[in-house]
Design an enzyme around this catalytic site. Structure first.
Site, short mmCIF file in Angstrom:
data_model
loop_
_atom_site.label_atom_id
_atom_site.label_comp_id
_atom_site.label_asym_id
_atom_site.label_seq_id
_atom_site.Cartn_x
_atom_site.Cartn_y
_atom_site.Cartn_z
N VAL A 12 80.82 -7.13 41.22
CA VAL A 12 80.37 -5.94 40.50
C VAL A 12 80.72 -4.67 41.28
CG1 VAL A 12 78.41 -4.75 39.44
CG2 VAL A 12 78.53 -7.24 39.36
N GLU A 124 70.52 -0.12 34.01
CA GLU A 124 71.06 -0.56 32.71
C GLU A 124 71.83 -1.89 32.86
OE1 GLU A 124 70.89 0.95 29.33
OE2 GLU A 124 71.46 -1.15 29.20
N ILE A 131 76.25 -4.58 27.97
CA ILE A 131 75.60 -4.17 26.70
C ILE A 131 74.59 -3.06 26.98
CG2 ILE A 131 74.23 -4.93 24.72
CD1 ILE A 131 74.94 -7.82 25.48
N LYS A 200 65.58 -11.19 33.54
CA LYS A 200 65.98 -10.20 32.53
C LYS A 200 64.90 -10.02 31.46
CE LYS A 200 70.86 -11.11 33.43
NZ LYS A 200 71.98 -11.99 33.13
N GLY A 298 80.40 -10.42 34.05
CA GLY A 298 81.81 -10.14 34.35
C GLY A 298 81.94 -8.79 35.04
N1 HSE Z 1 75.11 -14.84 36.24
C1 HSE Z 1 74.79 -13.87 35.26
C2 HSE Z 1 75.15 -14.42 33.88
C3 HSE Z 1 75.54 -12.61 35.54
O1 HSE Z 1 75.83 -15.45 33.82
O2 HSE Z 1 74.74 -13.88 32.88
C4 HSE Z 1 75.11 -11.44 34.76
O3 HSE Z 1 73.78 -11.11 34.99
#
Ligand code: HSE
Length: 403
Positions: A12, A124, A131, A200, A298
């Site tokens: 990232v 975000e 997204i 999340k 990604g």
């Molecule tokens: N490892 C996480 C996924 C990366 O596969 O969604 C993004 O948060």
């Protein structure tokens, strides 16, 4: 010039450097001011990188440099990332992160620190990769009482399930592909055990409902118990197996949040979300259902969300408060056990034995089904009602069905 420091030059962090520099002109044109990267902090050397001259390994250089206005934290985890975030906020620097674990575990405290120092803490990219969902939820839907959020929140597990469903690929082969594509966490158990989706849904619940929800408060199942026979039975019922993060505001004001594989009807838009894509469906009392969809993991998709926060932080000198919520506690949560739903069960037994206990059960069939195996869908019931009825049955798989 808004000067930026990036902490962590992994997937990232390097994507953020690429997007910030590659879109330098575009960003300058849109915002009226230039953004530049002054430092990149990493313990590793990257001699072949075009950014190698910016690399440093001493955080105090960033902390003590008054020119740095925005610190991008893409280290991940709750170790040095936590320490550096606290120090950066305390030094009066805005912090932007993709680190969902840190926000889920310490978000309340870090937002208080940001408020105290009149800077922003923006995240975000922590949910849904590229997204936009945190901003829409906190700003565009602010006129709504949000009552429920249901999301495919992990790209790696959605990729694995898609490859198992579509290609009959083994779990291990599909995971290897996801890792090669840079989707998976450094330790992929966080993906496959559901912990990443759990973090999340905690963040979404806090933004939506105004109280911090900690990962330890959220019952979490991953996808390691999902088998190809389950995929086939689900298919025979017109459903797909998806790992969902769910949270809902109950009438008594408490929050229910959990992560688990679900059978999702093909008519539900969530069933069509394949590969590394994520989708978050939000129910608001005025707007009804809205769904946000896109690349959930990604390098560049996640960098897209990080850089938009960098720009927001750069435009927000003086620290307008973007996010604020109260601390959490056990009084906030109601466990999902009392949530009624239909259930998918695969067990030892026969259709006759099932009908004795579940007269309304819908019996499923699959190609190659062994004689001693039965699979069925129940009517709506709580988990304890289900467990009472299953008493004595040898279950191989039990998953909720999304209503
Ligand atoms: N490892 C996480 C996924 C990366 O596969 O969604 C993004 O948060």
């Amino acid at each position: 010039m808004i000067q930026v420091a990036i902490l962590g030059f992994g997937t990232v962090g390097s994507g953020v450097a690429e997007v910030l520099t590659g879109h330098e002109e575009l960003i300058r044109r849109r915002t009226g001011q230039p953004y530049g990267i002054k430092y990149i902090l990493d313990v590793r050397d990257f001699p072949d990188s075009p950014f190698s001259s910016l690399l440093i390994n001493d955080f105090s250089v960033i902390e003590e440099d008054p020119e740095i206005q925005v610190v991008v934290e893409t280290i991940g985890g709750t170790g040095v990332a936590y320490d550096f975030t606290r120090r950066a906020l305390s030094a009066g620097k805005n912090v932007v992160t993709s680190n969902k674990e840190l926000v889920a575990c310490h978000g309340y405290e870090l937002l208080q620190l940001a408020k105290e120092h009149k800077v922003s803490y923006l995240f975000e990219a922590s949910v849904g990769g590229g997204i936009p969902v945190i901003h829409p939820l906190s700003q565009c839907l602010t006129a709504n009482e949000v009552t429920e959020i249901t999301g495919i929140l992990n790209g790696t597990t959605n990729y694995i399930l898609t490859r198992m469903i579509g290609e009959g690929l083994s779990f291990e082969a599909a995971l290897k592909e996801a890792q090669e594509n840079g989707y998976a966490e450094r330790d992929p158990s966080a993906d496959i055990d559901g912990d990443d989706a759990c973090r999340k849904i905690c963040i979404l619940a806090a933004v939506a409902f105004g109280r911090h929800v900690y990962p330890v408060q959220v019952p979490t199942d991953g996808i390691t118990d999902v088998t190809l026979p389950d995929v086939d039975y689900a298919d025979s019922a017109g459903k797909k197996i998806k790992l969902l993060g769910r949270c809902m505001k109950n009438q008594d004001g408490t929050v229910t949040a959990f992560v688990a594989p679900h059978l999702v009807d093909q008519s539900d838009p969530l069933a069509s979300v394949t590969d590394v894509f994520n989708a978050i469906k939000i129910h608001g009392d005025a707007v009804g259902d809205v769904m946000f969809y896109g690349a959930g993991a990604g390098k560049l998709p996640t960098a897209s969300a990080v850089v938009s926060d960098v720009i927001e932080a750069g435009e927000n000198a003086g620290g307008k408060i973007q996010y604020d919520w109260e601390d959490g506690g056990d009084d906030v949560m109601t466990p999902p056990d009392e949530l009624r739903s239909s259930w998918y069960v695969r067990s030892d037994g026969t259709a006759e034995s099932v009908h004795t206990t579940f007269p309304d059960a819908g019996i499923l069939a699959r190609h190659g089904q062994p004689d001693d195996e039965v699979a069925f869908l129940t009517g709506p019931m709580t988990r304890s009602e289900l467990e009472n009825s299953l008493n004595g049955m040898e279950c191989r798989s039990v998953f909720r069905v999304l209503d």
